[in-house]
Design an enzyme around this catalytic site. Sequence first.
Site, PDB file in Angstrom:
ATOM      1  N   HIS A   1      51.132  -7.382  44.942  1.00 55.06           N
ATOM      2  CA  HIS A   1      51.078  -6.145  45.689  1.00 55.06           C
ATOM      3  C   HIS A   1      51.256  -4.975  44.725  1.00 55.06           C
ATOM      4  O   HIS A   1      51.590  -5.162  43.555  1.00 55.06           O
ATOM      5  CB  HIS A   1      52.176  -6.093  46.759  1.00 55.06           C
ATOM      6  N   THR A   2      51.076  -3.779  45.237  1.00 56.99           N
ATOM      7  CA  THR A   2      51.268  -2.592  44.418  1.00 56.99           C
ATOM      8  C   THR A   2      52.707  -2.538  43.919  1.00 56.99           C
ATOM      9  O   THR A   2      53.652  -2.611  44.701  1.00 56.99           O
ATOM     10  CB  THR A   2      50.972  -1.323  45.238  1.00 56.99           C
TER      11      THR A   2
END
Length: 204
Positions: free
Chosen positions: A32-33
Amino acid sequence: MNHSPEAWGRPRNDVYGAYDHSYLQTTGPKAHTSSPAVTGTSVVGVKFNGGVVIATDNLASYGSLARFSDVKRLRTFGDKAMVGFGGDVSDMQYIDRLLDSMDIKENYSPHGNMLNAKNLHTYLAKVFYKRRSEFNPLWNHVLVAGFDAEGEPFLSSADLLGTTFSAPHLATGFGAHLAVPILRRKFPEGTPSNKSARKTPLMP
């Protein structure tokens, strides 16, 4: 000829060979970011007798580059709530779509639009906490300003961890370190009016 929709736009197997799906496989963990890319700066809010003042700029920065100068980071929802966004702009747009869909549902509700600042803040805090619990946080810190169900002024914050905080003077980002001590000195709790909150300069 293969008329199956799953084969549309793909080379024919009998001419080019079977389609190789191996490049779609990954052995690594789901990622994920881990840090925001395009970010907005501070949001400042002051609660006074009878209302709330909230302010921000339109700047969105790509790292240290002041890249976008027309990003609207204050959004109104219904007639009793406003949200000021700090942090990642793409996550801000995602939250904006969530709130827009909820606002539409409220407007079509047989009970009328019940969307006020307090229950909007509760909803956002739960969204932030859910995403944080999934290890995929929304990289934002927001201020929710407006009026609660009783018509009283409301100002509170929520961040990417789902942490909430309410006070008469709030700010996000670096403004929480710079602006809040000045606001507390200039506007003791319960004293400022709408005019003084908007017109008083922060710097001596």
